[in-house]
Scaffold this active site. Structure first.
Site, mmCIF file in Angstrom:
data_model
loop_
_atom_site.group_PDB
_atom_site.id
_atom_site.type_symbol
_atom_site.label_atom_id
_atom_site.label_comp_id
_atom_site.label_asym_id
_atom_site.label_seq_id
_atom_site.Cartn_x
_atom_site.Cartn_y
_atom_site.Cartn_z
ATOM 1 N N PHE A 1 0.786 -1.218 -0.076
ATOM 2 C CA PHE A 1 0.024 -0.054 -0.068
ATOM 3 C C PHE A 1 0.833 1.309 -0.076
ATOM 4 C CE2 PHE A 1 -2.467 3.190 2.533
ATOM 5 C CZ PHE A 1 -3.386 3.531 1.693
ATOM 6 N N GLN A 2 0.730 2.112 -0.827
ATOM 7 C CA GLN A 2 1.304 3.243 -1.195
ATOM 8 C C GLN A 2 2.940 3.262 -1.364
ATOM 9 O OE1 GLN A 2 -0.022 5.899 2.334
ATOM 10 N NE2 GLN A 2 -1.680 6.809 0.891
#
Ligand SMILES: Cc1ncc(C[n+]2csc(CCOP(=O)(O)OP(=O)(O)O)c2C)c(N)n1
Length: 581
Positions: free
Chosen positions: A115-116
């Site tokens: 994530f990210q």
């Protein structure tokens, strides 16, 4: 003796040790441990919460450009980091010392599209002076020291440190004593004596010498040395867009700005000169026009701290790698005594007189105000500059930050730049719209005793005006915004008018009522539609103890002249509206 610290605490302490006092950023998942630690250090490290990471980056740039010290911006991993890409590229082009700190996903998920997760060191490789991915808490103390050293020495520039979340969370005993070890990085400050002597020989033999002063003069603090040098040899001085402030425009040897929207007499003088001495400028194509036709009669001396700039755009007779101030001092040391310069001065008088004639012929700044055409206009943009210029001179203590477009060129042309270095701050190399409002935030923090004017077009203003909220939250009062609102992406519209048959493709621009928008942010907002309201609005901005925006609704289709068309020689200028037809 150091005690055990988390990586995030080490980051804070490292910044404090390097003299950092303020940082601009936005928190998020991967950078959270740093924000957690920052709380403990909040009395020594001021964090300014921006509204967009691009704003944080430009604010840090503004701070750096106003002070000469490193500007620090912070983003989380992924989108936070990519939003910093524009200011990083901007800082690279304008040699601005910037430290970008980004959080990265945990080292155990690196490379797994966590994530990210974004490979920000990969993305910023070509637009940073150096960058780091830190995965080990033990590396942090040294990396911060080295990064700030690289950002601020030699030719300054942006450095990015990407730190995995676990490196911020783990603990260690930091080693602050580690010495810098950079065998491949040794900027040259002192110029080569032999080349300095050659330069002096060339300058003493010149009949029509000319100085071009660039940003390097300002960054190295060489303003006084430049004045002394120019006066001793009586050489006229041209200042580039980023050289504005390095030499007072009221000085009898000052000629003003060259290049695409520079003064005709400057460009003519460049084409005629026999020795061109460029100190701390990089021969940008906006200065040279078509480089193969630039300064055809001149032997060129080029002083730059970055060896890769020399010979890049223009052929050079005497290259000097070095710091602008040290080089000017070395040149001054090599000059013969004043008595022996008498003959040189007699030649200088002829050349100066000739340039004055050129200047008179083209009437300097006045020509381009084009009064005859403007009489029927309610608010010619030039009227705003004329009154602002007079007010700035009368009140003093100002910094002007400009955005990118027509308003930027008018500011460079129509304000009399006499307030010294770091008073004119703009995005020159990258030409980044959206620079001015957040950069003004950084400048206002750096210079609390100055009035900071952001001059911005209605296009660039709509890119980053949300930082007006940051300015209110930070209780910053010394910022005034002048929107030169022409309802167009003006500079592009100008090109379309002049070179594309008035095909106004994608340039007419609407916007909200800027004064009311300002009020919604908690600013004072003023609207000016007539020339006779300009001065009262500027005075009211000064009389108001807080941030003020003035929406100057100027005549919509006014052009910036003079102008060198793209890829043309600076000898081929469009001088007036009539030449363009
Ligand atoms: C981020 C970015 N996008 C696009 C451009 C291209 N560009 C250069 S000047 C300009 C017009 C600027 O318009 P405005 O901000 O209204 O200022 P004006 O020229 O009207 O003074 C544009 C679109 C740019 N320089 N930067």
């Amino acid at each position: 003796m150091s005690e055990t610290r988390t990586g995030a605490q080490i980051m804070c302490e490292a910044l404090i040790r390097e003299g950092v006092e303020v940082m601009f950023g936005i928190p998020g998942g991967a950078i959270m441990p740093f924000y957690y630690a920052m709380w403990e250090y909040r009395d020594r490290l001021r964090h300014v919460l921006c509204r967009h990471e691009q704003g944080a980056g430009h604010a840090a740039e503004g701070y750096a450009r106003a002070t000469g010290r490193v500007g620090v911006c912070i983003g989380t991993s992924g989108p936070g980091a990519t939003n910093l890409v524009t200011p990083i590229a901007d800082a690279m082009m304008d040699s601005t010392p910037l430290l970008a700190i980004t959080g990265q996903v945990g080292s155990h998920v690196l490379g797994k599209d966590a994530f990210q997760e974004t490979d920000i060191t990969g993305i910023t490789m070509p637009i940073t002076k150096h960058n780091y991915l830190v995965k080990d808490v033990n590396d942090l103390a040294y990396v911060f020291k080295e990064a700030i050293h690289i950002a601020t020495t030699g030719r300054p520039g942006p450095v990015l440190i990407d730190i995995t979340k676990d490196a911020m969370q783990k603990s260690t005993v930091p080693n602050w004593e580690q010495k810098l070890h950079l065998p491949g990085y040794k900027p040259t400050y002192a110029p080569n004596r032999k080349q300095v002597r050659e330069a002096v020989k060339l300058l003493l033999s010149a009949r029509k010498p000319l100085i071009i002063a660039g940003n390097g003069v300002i960054m190295s603090g060489a303003v006084e040395e430049l004045r002394q040098f120019a006066e001793t040899l009586r050489i006229p001085v041209i200042t580039t867009l980023h050289g504005i402030g390095s030499f007072p425009e009221s000085h009898p040897l000052s000629l003003g700005m060259p290049g695409m929207h520079g003064w005709v007499h400057c460009n003519r003088a460049i084409q005629e000169c026999d020795v061109l001495f460029n100190i701390g400028g990089r021969f940008d194509d906006r200065v040279t026009g078509k480089a193969s036709t630039f300064a055809p009669n001149a032997k060129v001396i080029h002083v730059d701290i970055d060896p890769s700039e020399i010979g890049k755009n223009v052929r050079v007779t005497v290259p000097i790698v070095g710091d602008a101030r040290l080089t000017l001092q070395a040149l001054l040391d090599e000059l013969p005594p004043r008595e022996e310069l008498a003959e040189l001065h007699s030649h200088a008088s002829d050349w100066l007189e000739h340039i004055r004639d050129l200047q008179d012929k083209h009437q300097g700044k006045q020509q381009y105000v084009n009064r005859a055409n403007t009489a029927q206009w309610a608010l010619p943009p030039h009227d705003v500059y004329e009154k602002l210029n007079r007010t700035l001179a009368a009140r003093g203590n100002y910094r002007v930050v400009t955005d990118v477009g027509q308003h930027q060129m008018w500011a460079a042309q129509l304000i009399d730049w006499n307030a010294g270095p770091r008073t004119h701050i703009t995005s020159g190399g990258a030409g980044t719209m959206g620079f001015a409002v957040p950069a003004a935030l950084g400048v206002a923090i750096a210079c609390p005793n100055d009035t900071v004017w952001a001059i911005v077009g209605d296009g660039g203003f709509q890119m980053t005006n949300q930082e007006m909220a940051t300015i209110v939250q930070e209780k910053i009062k010394n910022v005034k915004i002048a929107v030169i609102n022409n309802g167009y992406l003006g500079m592009v519209r100008q090109w379309q008018e002049l070179f594309e048959n008035k095909r106004y493709s994608g340039t007419p621009l609407s916007g909200p009522d800027f004064a009311r928008l300002a009020e919604a942010y908690g600013w004072k907002g003023l609207t000016v539609e007539h020339s006779d309201q300009v001065q009262a609005a500027i005075d009211e901005a000064y009389a108001t103890d807080g941030p003020v925006l003035i929406d100057f609704r100027v005549e919509r289709e006014v052009n910036v002249f003079p102008m060198v068309p793209q890829n043309k020689s600076i000898a081929e200028m469009i001088i007036t509206e009539a030449d363009a037809r």
